[in-house]
Design a protein around this motif. Sequence first.
Motif, mmCIF file in Angstrom:
data_model
loop_
_atom_site.group_PDB
_atom_site.id
_atom_site.type_symbol
_atom_site.label_atom_id
_atom_site.label_comp_id
_atom_site.label_asym_id
_atom_site.label_seq_id
_atom_site.Cartn_x
_atom_site.Cartn_y
_atom_site.Cartn_z
ATOM 1 N N LYS A 282 0.830 -1.211 0.000
ATOM 2 C CA LYS A 282 0.000 0.000 0.000
ATOM 3 C C LYS A 282 0.863 1.260 0.000
ATOM 4 O O LYS A 282 0.600 2.215 -0.724
ATOM 5 N N PHE A 283 1.888 1.236 0.853
ATOM 6 C CA PHE A 283 2.737 2.419 0.985
ATOM 7 C C PHE A 283 3.509 2.697 -0.305
ATOM 8 O O PHE A 283 3.627 3.841 -0.736
ATOM 9 N N ALA A 284 4.032 1.629 -0.936
ATOM 10 C CA ALA A 284 4.784 1.792 -2.185
ATOM 11 C C ALA A 284 3.886 2.345 -3.288
ATOM 12 O O ALA A 284 4.304 3.212 -4.069
ATOM 13 N N ASP A 285 2.643 1.846 -3.353
ATOM 14 C CA ASP A 285 1.696 2.346 -4.366
ATOM 15 C C ASP A 285 1.363 3.813 -4.122
ATOM 16 O O ASP A 285 1.271 4.614 -5.064
ATOM 17 N N LEU A 286 1.193 4.174 -2.861
ATOM 18 C CA LEU A 286 0.860 5.553 -2.504
ATOM 19 C C LEU A 286 2.020 6.502 -2.804
ATOM 20 O O LEU A 286 1.819 7.613 -3.293
ATOM 21 N N ALA A 287 3.241 6.053 -2.536
ATOM 22 C CA ALA A 287 4.419 6.913 -2.708
ATOM 23 C C ALA A 287 4.726 7.188 -4.176
ATOM 24 O O ALA A 287 5.270 8.237 -4.521
ATOM 25 N N GLU A 288 4.379 6.238 -5.068
ATOM 26 C CA GLU A 288 4.678 6.368 -6.499
ATOM 27 C C GLU A 288 6.158 6.705 -6.728
ATOM 28 O O GLU A 288 6.496 7.553 -7.544
ATOM 29 N N ASN A 289 7.015 6.011 -5.978
ATOM 30 C CA ASN A 289 8.461 6.221 -6.083
ATOM 31 C C ASN A 289 9.076 5.004 -6.773
ATOM 32 O O ASN A 289 8.993 3.890 -6.246
ATOM 33 N N PRO A 290 9.704 5.174 -7.957
ATOM 34 C CA PRO A 290 10.235 4.026 -8.711
ATOM 35 C C PRO A 290 11.252 3.190 -7.930
ATOM 36 O O PRO A 290 11.217 1.961 -7.981
ATOM 37 N N ILE A 291 12.144 3.858 -7.193
ATOM 38 C CA ILE A 291 13.151 3.128 -6.424
ATOM 39 C C ILE A 291 12.504 2.326 -5.311
ATOM 40 O O ILE A 291 12.870 1.171 -5.052
ATOM 41 N N LEU A 292 11.508 2.921 -4.652
ATOM 42 C CA LEU A 292 10.799 2.213 -3.587
ATOM 43 C C LEU A 292 10.067 0.989 -4.146
ATOM 44 O O LEU A 292 10.042 -0.072 -3.517
ATOM 45 N N THR A 293 9.504 1.139 -5.336
ATOM 46 C CA THR A 293 8.829 0.014 -5.982
ATOM 47 C C THR A 293 9.808 -1.116 -6.266
ATOM 48 O O THR A 293 9.516 -2.295 -6.035
ATOM 49 N N LEU A 294 10.994 -0.769 -6.761
ATOM 50 C CA LEU A 294 12.026 -1.773 -7.033
ATOM 51 C C LEU A 294 12.463 -2.479 -5.750
ATOM 52 O O LEU A 294 12.632 -3.699 -5.718
ATOM 53 N N GLU A 295 12.656 -1.696 -4.690
ATOM 54 C CA GLU A 295 13.062 -2.271 -3.415
ATOM 55 C C GLU A 295 11.994 -3.231 -2.884
ATOM 56 O O GLU A 295 12.307 -4.310 -2.365
ATOM 57 N N LYS A 296 10.748 -2.818 -3.013
ATOM 58 C CA LYS A 296 9.637 -3.655 -2.544
ATOM 59 C C LYS A 296 9.626 -4.996 -3.274
ATOM 60 O O LYS A 296 9.477 -6.053 -2.672
ATOM 61 N N LEU A 297 9.805 -4.957 -4.594
ATOM 62 C CA LEU A 297 9.834 -6.186 -5.380
ATOM 63 C C LEU A 297 11.042 -7.052 -5.024
ATOM 64 O O LEU A 297 10.943 -8.285 -4.976
ATOM 65 N N LEU A 298 12.170 -6.403 -4.755
ATOM 66 C CA LEU A 298 13.384 -7.156 -4.437
ATOM 67 C C LEU A 298 13.244 -7.898 -3.110
ATOM 68 O O LEU A 298 13.640 -9.064 -2.987
ATOM 69 N N ILE A 299 12.669 -7.239 -2.092
ATOM 70 C CA ILE A 299 12.509 -7.942 -0.817
ATOM 71 C C ILE A 299 11.464 -9.051 -0.947
ATOM 72 O O ILE A 299 11.583 -10.100 -0.316
ATOM 73 N N GLU A 300 10.450 -8.831 -1.815
ATOM 74 C CA GLU A 300 9.470 -9.886 -2.046
ATOM 75 C C GLU A 300 10.145 -11.111 -2.654
ATOM 76 O O GLU A 300 9.856 -12.253 -2.267
ATOM 77 N N ALA A 301 11.035 -10.875 -3.614
ATOM 78 C CA ALA A 301 11.756 -11.985 -4.245
ATOM 79 C C ALA A 301 12.562 -12.765 -3.212
ATOM 80 O O ALA A 301 12.607 -13.996 -3.240
ATOM 81 N N HIS A 302 13.185 -12.038 -2.296
ATOM 82 C CA HIS A 302 13.960 -12.718 -1.247
ATOM 83 C C HIS A 302 13.069 -13.558 -0.348
ATOM 84 O O HIS A 302 13.382 -14.720 -0.044
ATOM 85 N N TYR A 303 11.947 -12.990 0.090
ATOM 86 C CA TYR A 303 11.043 -13.730 0.967
ATOM 87 C C TYR A 303 10.502 -14.980 0.257
ATOM 88 O O TYR A 303 10.384 -16.049 0.855
ATOM 89 N N GLN A 304 10.168 -14.826 -1.033
ATOM 90 C CA GLN A 304 9.636 -15.950 -1.793
ATOM 91 C C GLN A 304 10.665 -17.073 -1.913
ATOM 92 O O GLN A 304 10.343 -18.258 -1.742
ATOM 93 N N GLU A 305 11.907 -16.683 -2.183
ATOM 94 C CA GLU A 305 12.965 -17.691 -2.379
ATOM 95 C C GLU A 305 13.424 -18.321 -1.077
ATOM 96 O O GLU A 305 13.538 -19.539 -0.961
ATOM 97 N N PHE A 306 13.679 -17.487 -0.049
ATOM 98 C CA PHE A 306 14.307 -18.016 1.168
ATOM 99 C C PHE A 306 13.279 -18.564 2.164
ATOM 100 O O PHE A 306 13.344 -19.727 2.555
ATOM 101 N N PHE A 307 12.333 -17.724 2.582
ATOM 102 C CA PHE A 307 11.413 -18.133 3.638
ATOM 103 C C PHE A 307 10.286 -19.041 3.136
ATOM 104 O O PHE A 307 9.791 -19.893 3.877
ATOM 105 N N GLU A 308 9.869 -18.846 1.858
ATOM 106 C CA GLU A 308 8.776 -19.652 1.325
ATOM 107 C C GLU A 308 9.279 -20.757 0.395
ATOM 108 O O GLU A 308 8.488 -21.551 -0.123
#
Length: 437
Positions: A282-308
């Motif tokens: 929600k926060f990333a969508d609200l901020a409309e910041n490209p770098i924040l969007t990239l960071e959000k996707l990158l941490i999601e990739a990590h969680y998907q690979e490592f924890f899930e």
Amino acid sequence: MIIVQSEKRRFMSHIGERIKRVRKEKKLTLTQVAGNHMSAAMVSLIENGKTKPTVQTLQHIAGQLSVDTADLMGELNREDLRKVLKELKEQFEAQPSTIHKIIERLHETLPKLSTNYESARLYEWYARLLFWNYQEHRGENDFVKFDDWKEPALKAREIYEYLQMDTYVVKVEMFLIQVEYSQANYYETIKKIHALLNQMEGYENTRELISNKILLKQLLADSESGIGNLDRAYELIKEALSVAKKELIFDYFYWQHNTAVLLNYNVGRNDIAHKHLEEIEKFADLAENPILTLEKLLIEAHYQEFFENDPKRALNTCRQIREEFEKTTGYVNYMLEGFNKHIDEQEARCYTKLKQPEKALGLFREELRSIYIQDHPFDRSLREIMYSYRAYCYQQLGRTDEAVKEAEIAVEKLKTYPHTEYYQFAREVLRNIKALK
């Protein structure tokens, strides 16, 4: 006030030393400098820092020595200091690679500083640049030395205290706390944070001060997690988030929720972790910041690979990041290059689990450290876990001895954080590889 008295003594001594040096360089006597305006004894008292010259007296002495008054004071005026700070900051933003030249220029400026706000800003910025340079280039050459930043930081704090600028005193204290934190001195960090929070109780509760308190709570949580108190860390994060929402201060909102995700994944509370991920979305969508969007996707990739343990899904997320990355403009190249390295690293971990070791080994980074990675214990662990992944790659390629060596390095480096899932993963990798040897 002790600080005021010490500043006056420093000022008198500083002026006197310069007058004496210039007088001797010009081979003039005390009597010649005194002229008809004062006695030679008075000039001697001024030179030895025993009395403070008036503006008129200083102008007379400067005239007798044929120099400008500013030369005797050895100080730049406030307008000049503002120009220096603006010029060097613009240079650093445009060319961070020139940091050594900027530091040298600042060092040359130090003797010309006074006890005004602009001087304190230069001392503070000089300290921050020295530390940033140490963090980024440690071990590369003799230019980078540990603890060089402490003296100018303390000098900045002293001037801010003298000027009764509480908010800026807090900023310097927070910088010194972040230095301790970045060195993984978590117990000392916790001690300093509590001391500063107690000190701040007597200050006016401005918006900036509240924001700083939220940041300190965040650092306190991170430090508690560094010594294994994960539940206590999560409670502190919830406190910080509660204050942020109440005061409508969202400076660290993304960071807080990301930390909450890591804390909950590490203790197996995946459902709570997912709730915090939704807040990040929600926060990333609200901020409309490209770098924040990239960071959000990158941490999601990590969680998907490592924890899930879903490397295929994580790799698809990485591909999405690549697509978004190509659209990102308006940021300096070194920022984008640094971010690109972290994408490579995440893809390498995915290929490792997908049993494509050749692809993975070509993407691993030896030193995944930059200003884009926080110094949270989990971030430190994530940097070191690379050795475990490389160990699996070598094992898949039949290079068993190299695999054991890499796996042992990972366990050794991660044993500082035995409470993390990363350490448990490293131990499992080592056990499995040794069992197959």
